[in-house]
Design an enzyme around this catalytic site. Structure first.
Site, short mmCIF file in Angstrom:
data_model
loop_
_atom_site.label_atom_id
_atom_site.label_comp_id
_atom_site.label_asym_id
_atom_site.label_seq_id
_atom_site.Cartn_x
_atom_site.Cartn_y
_atom_site.Cartn_z
N ILE A 278 0.86 -1.19 0.00
CA ILE A 278 0.00 0.00 0.00
C ILE A 278 0.90 1.24 0.00
CG2 ILE A 278 -1.69 1.26 1.39
CD1 ILE A 278 -2.77 -1.42 2.30
N HIS B 273 -0.38 -12.37 8.81
CA HIS B 273 0.74 -13.00 8.10
C HIS B 273 0.77 -14.46 8.54
CE1 HIS B 273 4.61 -13.25 6.06
NE2 HIS B 273 5.05 -13.92 7.11
N ASP C 141 5.79 -6.21 6.79
CA ASP C 141 5.78 -7.15 7.93
C ASP C 141 6.62 -6.71 9.13
OD1 ASP C 141 5.87 -9.91 5.57
OD2 ASP C 141 4.18 -8.78 6.40
C1 GRF Z 1 -3.62 -16.31 4.20
O1 GRF Z 1 -2.75 -17.40 4.31
C2 GRF Z 1 -3.01 -15.13 4.89
O2 GRF Z 1 -2.18 -15.47 5.97
C3 GRF Z 1 -2.16 -14.53 3.84
O3 GRF Z 1 -2.86 -14.72 2.63
C4 GRF Z 1 -3.75 -15.81 2.79
C5 GRF Z 1 -5.13 -15.28 2.54
O4 GRF Z 1 -5.98 -16.28 2.25
N1 GRF Z 1 -1.93 -13.13 4.12
P1 GRF Z 1 -7.54 -15.94 2.02
O5 GRF Z 1 -7.63 -15.18 0.71
O6 GRF Z 1 -8.01 -15.12 3.18
O7 GRF Z 1 -8.17 -17.29 1.96
#
Ligand code: GRF
Length: 210
Positions: free
Chosen positions: A97, A113, A154
């Site tokens: 972003i 994350h 992160d």
């Molecule tokens: C998840 O594993 C999250 O940790 C990561 O991206 C994935 C998102 O999956 N940031 P979804 O689209 O919410 O199923």
């Protein structure tokens, strides 16, 4: 009422986990918008099926679309101000972003994350890349991290984490499955705490209080 905007790029399982937590688990939360860097994805389909307004980010300032679906970040900021968005939740959002947007929403953007930051984080560490690195390192635990978003990937203050035993896994996919299950619990939990004003800063750390 905590008005939230959820940013997505994929299938939307975390968006669904948030949506399904309202109203029984968390009463005063409203998903006002779902925003994606994609024109189409599972998460946008889910939002549209559930009558949640959606936007697709278009970096190209000149791009507009008939159904007003495409938007750039400065116009999105105006929309969010008009709708009094309180919190932005990145749920599988795979793009960085712009700094101006992150700085304007300082301590009001959270991300989930799929690893225990600060390990296994940073540029390029998303989705299966994370779980492959965790597997390769022979890490014995992993788990999701919910953290504030700042202008460096992160590295924002960590809000919540939960360790998952992965000592017996045989593939990165098994890690992904175990971690995702906990993501679906920890992200709504953090949003609920924020909606109840139970997230506090002290000693330069974040605390979730009862
Ligand atoms: C998840 O594993 C999250 O940790 C990561 O991206 C994935 C998102 O999956 N940031 P979804 O689209 O919410 O199923």
């Amino acid at each position: 009422m905590l008005r939230i905007a959820v940013f997505v790029s994929g299938r939307g399982s975390n968006l669904k986990a948030i949506f399904d937590s309202i109203p029984d688990y968390m009463k005063n939360v409203k998903i006002q918008f779902v925003v994606s860097n994609k024109i189409a994805c599972g998460a946008l389909d889910f939002a549209e099926k559930n009558n949640i307004a959606t936007f697709s980010i278009s970096e190209n300032k000149e791009t507009e679309s008939a159904n007003n679906k495409l938007i750039n970040y400065s116009k999105l900021k105006d929309e969010f101000e008009k709708s009094k968005i309180d919190l932005i939740v990145l749920a599988g959002f795979l793009k960085k972003i712009p700094d101006f947007f992150v700085q304007f929403y300082e301590n009001r953007i959270i991300n989930i994350h799929p690893a225990l930051l600060p390990a296994f984080g940073g540029k390029g560490m998303y989705g299966m890349n994370v779980h492959k690195a965790v597997f390769k390192a022979s890490a014995q635990v992993s788990g999701p991290t919910v953290h504030f978003v700042n202008t460096v990937y992160d590295t924002g203050k960590i809000i919540a984490q939960k360790a998952v035993d992965i000592s017996d896994v045989n593939s990165p996919e098994e890690i992904a499955e175990r971690v995702l299950k906990i993501e679906h619990q920890i992200l709504p939990m953090v949003i609920k705490k924020i909606s109840e004003n139970k997230l506090i800063f002290k000693n330069n750390r974040v605390y979730l209080i009862d």
